[in-house]
Design a protein around this motif. Sequence first.
Motif, PDB file in Angstrom:
ATOM      1  N   THR A   7     -10.689  17.204 -38.016  1.00  0.00           N
ATOM      2  CA  THR A   7     -11.394  18.205 -37.231  1.00  0.00           C
ATOM      3  C   THR A   7     -12.837  17.783 -36.986  1.00  0.00           C
ATOM      4  O   THR A   7     -13.484  17.199 -37.837  1.00  0.00           O
ATOM      5  N   ALA A   8     -13.292  18.076 -35.808  1.00  0.00           N
ATOM      6  CA  ALA A   8     -14.681  17.832 -35.439  1.00  0.00           C
ATOM      7  C   ALA A   8     -15.179  19.106 -34.779  1.00  0.00           C
ATOM      8  O   ALA A   8     -14.691  19.498 -33.731  1.00  0.00           O
ATOM      9  N   THR A   9     -16.083  19.754 -35.427  1.00  0.00           N
ATOM     10  CA  THR A   9     -16.622  20.988 -34.885  1.00  0.00           C
ATOM     11  C   THR A   9     -17.450  20.672 -33.646  1.00  0.00           C
ATOM     12  O   THR A   9     -18.294  19.782 -33.663  1.00  0.00           O
ATOM     13  N   TRP A  38      -8.988  23.318 -26.862  1.00  0.00           N
ATOM     14  CA  TRP A  38      -9.778  22.169 -26.422  1.00  0.00           C
ATOM     15  C   TRP A  38      -9.393  20.951 -27.252  1.00  0.00           C
ATOM     16  O   TRP A  38      -9.525  20.932 -28.469  1.00  0.00           O
ATOM     17  N   HIS A  39      -8.936  19.925 -26.559  1.00  0.00           N
ATOM     18  CA  HIS A  39      -8.454  18.702 -27.204  1.00  0.00           C
ATOM     19  C   HIS A  39      -9.516  17.611 -27.155  1.00  0.00           C
ATOM     20  O   HIS A  39      -9.995  17.260 -26.080  1.00  0.00           O
ATOM     21  N   HIS A  40      -9.883  17.089 -28.334  1.00  0.00           N
ATOM     22  CA  HIS A  40     -10.765  15.916 -28.409  1.00  0.00           C
ATOM     23  C   HIS A  40      -9.901  14.707 -28.069  1.00  0.00           C
ATOM     24  O   HIS A  40      -9.070  14.288 -28.877  1.00  0.00           O
ATOM     25  N   ASN A  41     -10.067  14.152 -26.898  1.00  0.00           N
ATOM     26  CA  ASN A  41      -9.197  13.066 -26.462  1.00  0.00           C
ATOM     27  C   ASN A  41      -9.671  11.685 -26.906  1.00  0.00           C
ATOM     28  O   ASN A  41      -8.900  10.751 -26.888  1.00  0.00           O
ATOM     29  N   LEU A  42     -10.912  11.559 -27.311  1.00  0.00           N
ATOM     30  CA  LEU A  42     -11.446  10.243 -27.665  1.00  0.00           C
ATOM     31  C   LEU A  42     -11.836  10.186 -29.130  1.00  0.00           C
ATOM     32  O   LEU A  42     -12.591  11.026 -29.613  1.00  0.00           O
ATOM     33  N   ILE A  43     -11.289   9.194 -29.802  1.00  0.00           N
ATOM     34  CA  ILE A  43     -11.685   8.897 -31.182  1.00  0.00           C
ATOM     35  C   ILE A  43     -12.385   7.548 -31.132  1.00  0.00           C
ATOM     36  O   ILE A  43     -11.830   6.565 -30.637  1.00  0.00           O
ATOM     37  N   GLY A  46     -13.600   5.968 -35.682  1.00  0.00           N
ATOM     38  CA  GLY A  46     -12.938   6.837 -36.645  1.00  0.00           C
ATOM     39  C   GLY A  46     -13.300   8.305 -36.566  1.00  0.00           C
ATOM     40  O   GLY A  46     -12.915   9.079 -37.433  1.00  0.00           O
ATOM     41  N   LYS A  47     -14.041   8.697 -35.537  1.00  0.00           N
ATOM     42  CA  LYS A  47     -14.457  10.102 -35.408  1.00  0.00           C
ATOM     43  C   LYS A  47     -14.157  10.615 -34.004  1.00  0.00           C
ATOM     44  O   LYS A  47     -14.204   9.853 -33.036  1.00  0.00           O
ATOM     45  N   ARG A  48     -13.872  11.902 -33.922  1.00  0.00           N
ATOM     46  CA  ARG A  48     -13.691  12.526 -32.619  1.00  0.00           C
ATOM     47  C   ARG A  48     -15.042  12.616 -31.926  1.00  0.00           C
ATOM     48  O   ARG A  48     -16.028  13.005 -32.527  1.00  0.00           O
ATOM     49  N   VAL A  49     -15.070  12.258 -30.665  1.00  0.00           N
ATOM     50  CA  VAL A  49     -16.319  12.248 -29.907  1.00  0.00           C
ATOM     51  C   VAL A  49     -16.559  13.625 -29.311  1.00  0.00           C
ATOM     52  O   VAL A  49     -15.704  14.182 -28.639  1.00  0.00           O
ATOM     53  N   ASN A  50     -17.729  14.181 -29.570  1.00  0.00           N
ATOM     54  CA  ASN A  50     -18.127  15.471 -29.014  1.00  0.00           C
ATOM     55  C   ASN A  50     -18.949  15.244 -27.752  1.00  0.00           C
ATOM     56  O   ASN A  50     -20.168  15.340 -27.757  1.00  0.00           O
ATOM     57  N   ALA A  51     -18.254  14.919 -26.678  1.00  0.00           N
ATOM     58  CA  ALA A  51     -18.879  14.742 -25.371  1.00  0.00           C
ATOM     59  C   ALA A  51     -18.020  15.503 -24.368  1.00  0.00           C
ATOM     60  O   ALA A  51     -16.795  15.540 -24.485  1.00  0.00           O
ATOM     61  N   LYS A  52     -18.660  16.088 -23.384  1.00  0.00           N
ATOM     62  CA  LYS A  52     -17.957  16.942 -22.428  1.00  0.00           C
ATOM     63  C   LYS A  52     -16.797  16.223 -21.739  1.00  0.00           C
ATOM     64  O   LYS A  52     -15.726  16.796 -21.577  1.00  0.00           O
TER      65      LYS A  52
END
Length: 108
Positions: A7-9, A38-43, A46-52
């Motif tokens: 999970t990435a807040t 909302w799906h984080h499509n880019l890892i 090793g982390k989910r990217v929080n970009a629009k």
Amino acid sequence: MKRGSMTATIPPKLREELSSDPFYSKCAITGEPDDIQWHHNLIFAGKRVNAKFCIIPLAKWVHEMIVSFKEKCNWIMTNRMTEEELDFYSTLFGIYYRLASFCSESLQ
């Protein structure tokens, strides 16, 4: 089989921006307006990217079957990237970048 927890807040400022953007009010795959996740499509690293550009709105049932829709999500994501974002992530998405470019040029 349960997916691993990664999970990435979404930061409050970005969450507010996404909430006010009409694109995020319906599924990017089906157009369904109900039960959106909302799906984080880019890892990356090793982390989910929080970009629009890489957070994609999906109907819950689509999100639960993400493996079946991953190629479409990658296409949507790469077409939402700026030139700078494409340059930065291009080593990861070389094939998707070429596909997105080809599809965009084909539609013109």
